[in-house]
Design an enzyme around this catalytic site. Structure first.
Site, PDB file in Angstrom:
ATOM      1  N   LYS A  38       0.836  -1.204   0.000  1.00 44.40           N
ATOM      2  CA  LYS A  38       0.000   0.000   0.000  1.00 44.40           C
ATOM      3  C   LYS A  38       0.872   1.256   0.000  1.00 44.40           C
ATOM      4  CE  LYS A  38      -0.205   0.196   5.047  1.00 44.40           C
ATOM      5  NZ  LYS A  38      -1.042   0.321   6.240  1.00 44.40           N
ATOM      6  N   ARG A 136      -9.947   0.473  15.597  1.00 43.42           N
ATOM      7  CA  ARG A 136      -9.866   1.188  14.328  1.00 43.42           C
ATOM      8  C   ARG A 136     -10.813   0.457  13.389  1.00 43.42           C
ATOM      9  NH1 ARG A 136      -4.028   1.680  11.511  1.00 43.42           N
ATOM     10  NH2 ARG A 136      -4.610  -0.439  10.917  1.00 43.42           N
ATOM     11  N   HIS A 168      -5.593  -6.969  13.563  1.00 47.09           N
ATOM     12  CA  HIS A 168      -4.337  -6.205  13.523  1.00 47.09           C
ATOM     13  C   HIS A 168      -3.933  -5.790  14.927  1.00 47.09           C
ATOM     14  CE1 HIS A 168      -1.244  -4.054  11.379  1.00 47.09           C
ATOM     15  NE2 HIS A 168      -1.570  -2.901  11.933  1.00 47.09           N
ATOM     16  N   ARG A 224       1.416 -10.731   7.808  1.00 50.87           N
ATOM     17  CA  ARG A 224       1.246  -9.559   6.953  1.00 50.87           C
ATOM     18  C   ARG A 224       2.393  -8.603   7.230  1.00 50.87           C
ATOM     19  NH1 ARG A 224      -3.295  -9.387   9.337  1.00 50.87           N
ATOM     20  NH2 ARG A 224      -2.686  -7.470  10.392  1.00 50.87           N
ATOM     21  N   TYR A 268      15.084  30.536   7.151  1.00 57.80           N
ATOM     22  CA  TYR A 268      13.932  31.287   7.640  1.00 57.80           C
ATOM     23  C   TYR A 268      13.896  31.346   9.162  1.00 57.80           C
ATOM     24  CZ  TYR A 268      12.015  31.005   2.911  1.00 57.80           C
ATOM     25  OH  TYR A 268      11.812  31.128   1.557  1.00 57.80           O
ATOM     26  N   CYS A 321      13.529  24.268   4.148  1.00 56.67           N
ATOM     27  CA  CYS A 321      12.734  25.053   3.203  1.00 56.67           C
ATOM     28  C   CYS A 321      11.960  24.117   2.269  1.00 56.67           C
ATOM     29  CB  CYS A 321      13.641  25.963   2.390  1.00 56.67           C
ATOM     30  SG  CYS A 321      14.680  27.048   3.399  1.00 56.67           S
ATOM     31  N   ASP A 323      12.293  23.731  -0.918  1.00 54.10           N
ATOM     32  CA  ASP A 323      13.085  23.167  -2.003  1.00 54.10           C
ATOM     33  C   ASP A 323      14.517  22.825  -1.625  1.00 54.10           C
ATOM     34  OD1 ASP A 323      10.895  24.044  -3.782  1.00 54.10           O
ATOM     35  OD2 ASP A 323      11.714  26.039  -3.377  1.00 54.10           O
TER      36      ASP A 323
END
Length: 386
Positions: A38, A136, A168, A224, A268, A321, A323
């Site tokens: 997944k 869940r 699970h 699993r 920053y 940042c 990038d």
């Protein structure tokens, strides 16, 4: 084989590592392996990871959604395939036609499946998920009798065959946690009740990666495994060192080297200030590529994430940042274009995904799954020398 010259940042995935990890997990557990692919194969590429896991002996594949499973089928990936998250508008009929096992959590969901399967010549493949304590997905304990009764009725009607019953763990990465015993006992209770209702699934599965290694009693008919297939430790600090090999390396070029004087601030907010003369380097990856913004802890250099350049750890400095990131070179001046290993397996010349997880206060699952953005992904096969 030497890696190609560095261009933009890239993710390199060694398919041989995934195959080897699958073989090792299959041998360790001694039962069938369900390889979980997944979330785009935990960031490694879903289709390629699926094929590598199958080549390593995985009898089953698993995705979260039907849509992910259909991508595998469209790519020509065959074999047994399970998924478990569906909404009220799920295309159960398409999943059945593509020979995909879907999971049911409730009588209402089974009723929707029954309507979707009307008129099919062959029964669909359905598994039942039980909530044994994770709270869940899955049917809660009070709903089990009705769920099993409806499931058996659907079998007798020819709508489906119940191919699996599963649950699970919540705390398998903490092997001494009392919830593990409680959940396994509840699962066994659920299996016994299902049998009383006439259900005979071909597959009973409870163990995830951590339990597959640490809890033999929970292996049942299959395990699993997700994160362990990709070579990452599912329970850091526990007895999980069975020889798994991380499959992912993230690398980028060094773009710039500059000198800093005492008092110079970086990035920053100017949250990191040089206390002594040093050099820093610019690396073209940032939170737009999945680098956690909190990977550099302001004012706490000992907790900052690092990258590897010339075999040395280079800590991040200042705010990450979108990038790019800035790393402390400690007075060194590596050549521009030098390889920066963001993380990778032992011997790659940099930190591990687990090291990044510790620095960021998270788990290695998140580090590899979120990475990507504008990075390209390249596949290698270390066993084949390619």
């Amino acid at each position: 084989m030497e890696p190609p010259p560095l261009g933009p940042a890239e993710i390199v995935v060694d398919l041989a590592a995934i195959r080897a990890n699958a073989r090792l997990l299959r041998a360790t557990a001694g039962v069938a392996l369900i390889a979980v692919v997944k979330a785009d194969g935990y960031g490694h590429g879903m289709v390629e990871s699926a094929r590598a896991a199958q080549a390593g002996g995985a009898e089953w594949l698993a995705t979260a959604t039907i849509e992910e499973a259909l991508v595998l089928r469209a790519a020509g990936v065959d074999g047994r395939l399970l998924c478990w998250i569906t909404g009220p508008d799920a295309d159960y009929r398409r999943a059945a036609d593509e020979d995909i096992d879907v999971s049911a959590y409730s009588v209402e969901e089974l009723d929707r499946m029954a309507a979707a399967y009307a008129g099919r010549a062959a029964p669909a493949r359905v598994q039942l998920k039980l909530d044994t304590g994770l709270s869940r997905g899955g049917a809660p304990r009070a709903a089990w009798p009705a769920l099993f009764a409806r499931a058996r009725a659907g079998e007798q009607e020819g709508r489906w065959r119940i191919t699996g019953i599963w649950s699970h763990f919540a705390c398998a990465d903490e092997p001494q946690h009392p919830a593990n015993d409680r959940q396994e006992a509840a699962f066994r209770e659920g299996l016994a009740l299902a049998e009383e209702h006439g259900l005979r699934p071909e597959l009973r599965h409870l163990a995830n990666s951590a339990a597959a290694i640490l809890r033999p009693s929970a292996r049942f008919d299959a395990v699993r495994c997700g994160i362990a297939v990709y070579g990452l430790d599912p329970a850091p600090g526990e007895r999980t060192d069975i020889g798994l090999v991380p499959a992912m390396t993230v690398r980028a070029p060094l773009l710039l080297v500059k000198d800093l004087a005492p008092g110079d601030a970086v990035s920053y907010g100017q949250r990191w200030v040089a206390e002594q003369p040093t050099t820093v380097g610019l690396v073209p990856v940032g939170y737009g590529d999945g680098i956690p913004r909190h990977a550099s802890q302001p004012g706490a250099a000992d907790r900052a994430a690092t990258v590897g350049i010339d075999g040395k750890p280079r800590p991040l400095r200042g705010t990450v940042c979108m990038d790019q990131v800035v790393v402390d070179l400690g007075g060194d001046r590596p050549a521009l274009g030098s390889e920066v290993v963001v993380f990778g397996p032992p011997g790659a010349g940099g930190p591990s995904a687990q090291d990044w997880a510790v620095a960021c206060g998270t788990i290695n699952y998140e580090i590899v799954t979120r990475i990507g953005g504008r990075m390209s992904r390249r596949y290698v096969d270390s066993e084949a020398g390619a």
